[in-house]
Motif scaffolding. Structure first.
Motif, mmCIF file in Angstrom:
data_model
loop_
_atom_site.group_PDB
_atom_site.id
_atom_site.type_symbol
_atom_site.label_atom_id
_atom_site.label_comp_id
_atom_site.label_asym_id
_atom_site.label_seq_id
_atom_site.Cartn_x
_atom_site.Cartn_y
_atom_site.Cartn_z
ATOM 1 N N ASP A 306 0.819 -1.206 0.000
ATOM 2 C CA ASP A 306 0.000 0.000 0.000
ATOM 3 C C ASP A 306 0.858 1.263 0.000
ATOM 4 O O ASP A 306 0.571 2.239 -0.705
ATOM 5 C CB ASP A 306 -0.934 -0.029 1.208
ATOM 6 C CG ASP A 306 -1.892 1.151 1.216
ATOM 7 O OD1 ASP A 306 -2.758 1.229 0.322
ATOM 8 O OD2 ASP A 306 -1.751 2.010 2.115
ATOM 9 N N ASP A 307 1.934 1.230 0.802
ATOM 10 C CA ASP A 307 2.855 2.382 0.827
ATOM 11 C C ASP A 307 3.499 2.575 -0.542
ATOM 12 O O ASP A 307 3.719 3.722 -0.987
ATOM 13 C CB ASP A 307 3.929 2.168 1.889
ATOM 14 C CG ASP A 307 3.363 2.243 3.303
ATOM 15 O OD1 ASP A 307 2.275 2.835 3.474
ATOM 16 O OD2 ASP A 307 4.008 1.695 4.223
ATOM 17 N N LEU A 308 3.802 1.466 -1.233
ATOM 18 C CA LEU A 308 4.403 1.572 -2.554
ATOM 19 C C LEU A 308 3.437 2.217 -3.550
ATOM 20 O O LEU A 308 3.823 3.081 -4.346
ATOM 21 C CB LEU A 308 4.817 0.175 -3.033
ATOM 22 C CG LEU A 308 5.447 0.096 -4.431
ATOM 23 C CD1 LEU A 308 6.746 0.894 -4.484
ATOM 24 C CD2 LEU A 308 5.690 -1.353 -4.821
ATOM 25 N N ILE A 309 2.159 1.808 -3.485
ATOM 26 C CA ILE A 309 1.155 2.386 -4.391
ATOM 27 C C ILE A 309 0.991 3.875 -4.127
ATOM 28 O O ILE A 309 0.948 4.696 -5.054
ATOM 29 C CB ILE A 309 -0.172 1.638 -4.236
ATOM 30 C CG1 ILE A 309 -0.031 0.196 -4.746
ATOM 31 C CG2 ILE A 309 -1.284 2.347 -4.996
ATOM 32 C CD1 ILE A 309 -1.230 -0.675 -4.490
ATOM 33 N N GLU A 310 0.902 4.248 -2.841
ATOM 34 C CA GLU A 310 0.756 5.668 -2.503
ATOM 35 C C GLU A 310 1.973 6.463 -2.946
ATOM 36 O O GLU A 310 1.849 7.612 -3.397
ATOM 37 C CB GLU A 310 0.544 5.818 -1.002
ATOM 38 C CG GLU A 310 -0.817 5.291 -0.523
ATOM 39 C CD GLU A 310 -1.016 5.530 0.957
ATOM 40 O OE1 GLU A 310 -0.061 5.999 1.620
ATOM 41 O OE2 GLU A 310 -2.116 5.242 1.464
ATOM 42 N N ASN A 311 3.150 5.869 -2.834
ATOM 43 C CA ASN A 311 4.361 6.550 -3.277
ATOM 44 C C ASN A 311 4.349 6.758 -4.794
ATOM 45 O O ASN A 311 4.738 7.824 -5.301
ATOM 46 C CB ASN A 311 5.578 5.728 -2.850
ATOM 47 C CG ASN A 311 6.869 6.483 -3.087
ATOM 48 O OD1 ASN A 311 6.888 7.709 -3.102
ATOM 49 N ND2 ASN A 311 7.941 5.747 -3.267
ATOM 50 N N ALA A 314 1.891 9.561 -5.565
ATOM 51 C CA ALA A 314 2.466 10.859 -5.208
ATOM 52 C C ALA A 314 3.497 11.302 -6.247
ATOM 53 O O ALA A 314 3.552 12.478 -6.641
ATOM 54 C CB ALA A 314 3.085 10.791 -3.823
ATOM 55 N N ASN A 315 4.326 10.367 -6.717
ATOM 56 C CA ASN A 315 5.330 10.702 -7.733
ATOM 57 C C ASN A 315 4.669 11.112 -9.058
ATOM 58 O O ASN A 315 5.116 12.054 -9.733
ATOM 59 C CB ASN A 315 6.256 9.512 -7.964
ATOM 60 C CG ASN A 315 7.176 9.260 -6.777
ATOM 61 O OD1 ASN A 315 7.478 10.187 -6.020
ATOM 62 N ND2 ASN A 315 7.624 8.018 -6.608
ATOM 63 N N ASN A 316 3.594 10.440 -9.434
ATOM 64 C CA ASN A 316 2.879 10.804 -10.659
ATOM 65 C C ASN A 316 2.250 12.184 -10.548
ATOM 66 O O ASN A 316 2.265 12.971 -11.514
ATOM 67 C CB ASN A 316 1.800 9.764 -10.972
ATOM 68 C CG ASN A 316 2.398 8.443 -11.432
ATOM 69 O OD1 ASN A 316 3.488 8.432 -12.016
ATOM 70 N ND2 ASN A 316 1.713 7.342 -11.178
#
Length: 338
Positions: A306-311, A314-316
């Motif tokens: 989940d943290d990876l998806i949110e990251n 955020a980058n996009n």
């Protein structure tokens, strides 16, 4: 024919003394031909046939090695007396019983040093000639060096790195000449349980760096299991001899064994349903614990995902904002020209 005043004594030296001597030699950083000298502390009053050596300390010492058989040497007696005062404050039971040097053999001036210096502090000073080369080789082959290695090394007196002597008088029959010479005394290395544990802790870092930590741990566990197997075989042999009637039953030993058996879990199957309830309960408990560990790992993996998806999101968003700003900057000059 000469009559010799023989000494029937055994020198019992602690491993801590050998470690102190080795440390003294290494800290001195002297040439291999030179030697270091120190004072031996212990107790020679408990028995007429045993001299217990429990401690030692270094002494400033110099001698002329350029000339063979030279009588030029120096021992700092003031330092010895100051150390005597300090050691009495720490342990009054320890007294001077002799001295040591690290030469490979006795030298011509050893008698002079013994009779002119150390006879002032003890009647019959013990001289321990400690071979540093043999002492350093004790822990060089194994993974670690323990106090028990010194005791195994001392099984044969000729192989131990210590030669002990005491000065005796050789008197001729007519009584005309009295000569003093060193008489050899047998030596053994003996450690108390508390000292052995302490020495093993001190020498824990003296190990072979070529072996990995895993192999060392496996070797330690293997040694522990072998010791346990040895003890269990001894108990089995004792019980078999008691059953045969070869040895009488000792109720104190049997009581200790019963206490050990009482501490073991009852894993025997029940008579009615032939099911091992305790074993099943232990298995269920282990499975529950492993299930909780598995669930915990799954939760950690989901949270990390989940943290990876949110990251990524955020980058996009940041990239979209940067693109929008760059497009706005390009359109501004065109509006100005118009």
């Amino acid at each position: 024919m000469a009559g010799t005043q023989k000494q029937d004594k055994t020198i019992v030296i602690a491993p801590l003394v050998l470690l102190s001597v080795l440390d003294h030699y290494k800290r001195s950083k002297i040439d291999s031909k030179e030697r270091v000298v120190g004072v031996l502390l212990g107790d020679n009053t408990k028995s007429d046939k045993i001299v217990q050596i429990t401690n030692s300390y270094a002494v400033p010492f110099k001698e002329n090695n350029n000339k063979a058989g030279s009588d030029i040497w120096f021992v700092n007696q003031q330092y010895i007396e100051e150390m005597i005062t300090m050691t009495k404050k720490i342990n009054a039971k320890e007294r001077i019983v002799g001295w040591y040097h690290t030469g490979t053999k006795l030298r011509s001036n050893d008698l002079q040093i013994n009779n002119s210096i150390f006879t002032k502090y003890v009647k019959d000073p013990i001289l321990c000639n400690i071979n540093i080369n043999n002492l350093r080789s004790l822990g060089s082959s194994g993974t670690s060096f323990k106090a028990s290695d010194l005791e195994e090394f001392a099984e044969f007196d000729s192989n131990i790195p210590i030669k002990s002597y005491v000065c005796v008088e050789d008197v001729k029959e007519d009584g005309s000449v009295i000569e003093k010479n060193f008489q050899y005394l047998p030596s053994i290395i003996e450690a108390e349980e508390a000292e052995e544990i302490g020495v093993e802790h001190l020498l824990r870092n003296v190990k072979n760096s070529g072996k990995s930590e895993l192999s060392k741990r496996l070797k330690t566990q293997l040694d522990s299991l072998q010791t346990l197997s040895y003890k269990l075989n001894g108990i089995q042999e004792y019980l078999e001899l008691v059953i045969k009637g070869t040895l009488p039953a000792n109720h104190q030993i049997l009581g200790k064994l019963q206490d050990i058996f009482n501490l073991l879990p009852d894993l025997s199957p029940e008579i009615n349903n032939k099911a091992n309830s305790l074993s099943r309960a232990i298995t269920m408990n282990t499975n529950d614990q492993m299930l909780m560990i598995h669930i915990t790992q799954l939760v950690k993996a989901i949270i990390a995902f989940d943290d990876l998806i949110e990251n990524k999101i955020a980058n996009n968003n940041i990239k979209m904002k940067e693109l929008k700003l760059s497009e706005d900057k390009k359109t501004e000059p065109e509006t100005i020209k118009a």
